[in-house]
Design a protein around this motif. Structure first.
Motif, PDB file in Angstrom:
ATOM      1  N   ASP A 245      38.964  46.555  34.349  1.00  0.00           N
ATOM      2  CA  ASP A 245      40.042  46.058  35.206  1.00  0.00           C
ATOM      3  C   ASP A 245      41.283  46.896  34.933  1.00  0.00           C
ATOM      4  O   ASP A 245      41.949  46.728  33.897  1.00  0.00           O
ATOM      5  N   ASP A 247      44.088  46.708  36.186  1.00  0.00           N
ATOM      6  CA  ASP A 247      45.321  45.922  36.245  1.00  0.00           C
ATOM      7  C   ASP A 247      45.489  44.969  35.074  1.00  0.00           C
ATOM      8  O   ASP A 247      46.474  44.226  35.020  1.00  0.00           O
ATOM      9  N   GLY A 260      43.446  41.846  37.581  1.00  0.00           N
ATOM     10  CA  GLY A 260      43.335  42.290  38.965  1.00  0.00           C
ATOM     11  C   GLY A 260      42.772  41.219  39.874  1.00  0.00           C
ATOM     12  O   GLY A 260      42.273  40.172  39.425  1.00  0.00           O
TER      13      GLY A 260
END
Length: 310
Positions: A245, A247, A260
């Motif tokens: 991920d 994010d 995310g």
């Protein structure tokens, strides 16, 4: 008892945090909500035996085979506890099985993904059963007595499953470069489906309102998902696995991890029967259910014979 009196008496028990028991009066919507939820939970346990059962003969050691066999046996037992809990609400086992096989009833989307390597068995134990524990610990306080009590034993056994999976992943991450890559590949494929296990955002879940009112549900989908993420990211760091991920980041203000966006279109596609293994899982269940008909018939005949002698 008229509906107003019933609802008042029922909500007094709910508000007092008293368990609702099978012989208690309850609104029909409460009963049908529980049947849907508990039977879906039972179906998930039973269908979840399939992808792991395919690896019994390919486990890398006798110890691994014994542990996997014990885990699959536990899952079958969990299904039986949950089907029995649902039966106390007035639905038969036969009706629940028919709903599963016809597609009327759902089971967890996670079991519609293929299990490609031994590392996937580790990812299932660590991530999938880890997510299940987070959800099921909350259900130990659910308002329906038989469901809550089933969760206590199930959670103890699921914790064993989670440790089994984490051990597999940790061992692979301390192995060869190929083994480490296999573990990371499994992590990459199972991370996002594991987050989907908690269900959609509560704002997108039409049944969450009633579930909270009736105290069937104590924590929101997003709260439970966040708890799982915060715990699992730290476990991954310990053994050197990367979370897939871009994010993912620690939020100092909230003291938790931001993450995310989940692909909810994929979630809807899989849960509605269009995942990689949906058809395979149901076809397998139907096939072996039909093959086992003689066992059920023999058990019924034996029960009837005993009754004749009484």
């Amino acid at each position: 008892m008229d509906s107003t009196t019933l609802n008042t008496s029922f909500m007094e028990k709910i508000d007092a945090d008293l368990n609702i028991e099978p012989k208690d009066s309850m609104p029909e919507k409460y009963r049908t909500h529980l049947i849907r939820q508990i039977s879906q939970h039972a179906h998930s346990e039973v269908i979840g035996m399939q992808p792991e059962g395919n690896w019994i003969t390919r486990a890398p050691s006798l110890r691994a085979k014994q542990i996997l066999l014990a885990k699959i046996q536990d899952e079958g037992g969990h299904g039986l506890y949950l089907y029995s809990a649902a039966e106390t609400l007035g639905i038969s086992r036969e009706e629940m099985v028919e709903q599963l096989q016809s597609g009327k009833a759902k089971y967890s989307n996670i079991f519609n993904y293929p299990v490609l390597t031994w590392a996937d068995i580790g990812a299932i134990g660590w991530l999938v059963d880890g997510a299940a524990i987070v959800n099921q610990v909350s259900l130990q306080r659910t308002s329906y007595g038989p469901y809550a009590r089933a969760m206590f034993r199930i959670c103890k056994e699921e914790s064993f499953h989670q440790r089994q999976g984490y051990e597999i992943m940790a061992n692979m991450m301390s192995g060869t470069p190929d083994q480490r890559q296999m573990a990371q590949d499994a992590m990459n494929r199972w991370w996002w489906p594991s987050l989907m296990m908690f269900g959609p955002h509560d704002s997108d879940s039409p049944r969450s309102g009633d579930a909270f009112t009736w105290k069937i549900k104590r924590k929101s989908n997003d709260e439970l998902r966040q708890k799982f993420i915060d715990k699992t990211v730290q476990q991954a760091e310990v053994i050197g696995l990367s979370i897939p991920d871009a994010d993912l980041a620690w939020n100092e203000e909230r003291q938790c991890y931001d993450h995310g966006e989940i692909n909810w279109e994929e979630f809807k596609r899989v849960i509605n029967g269009n995942g990689p293994c949906n058809k395979q899982r149901i076809d397998h269940h139907i096939n072996y259910h039909n093959e086992g008909a003689w066992v059920r018939e023999a058990a019924e005949a034996y029960k009837n014979q005993l009754q004749e002698f009484k």
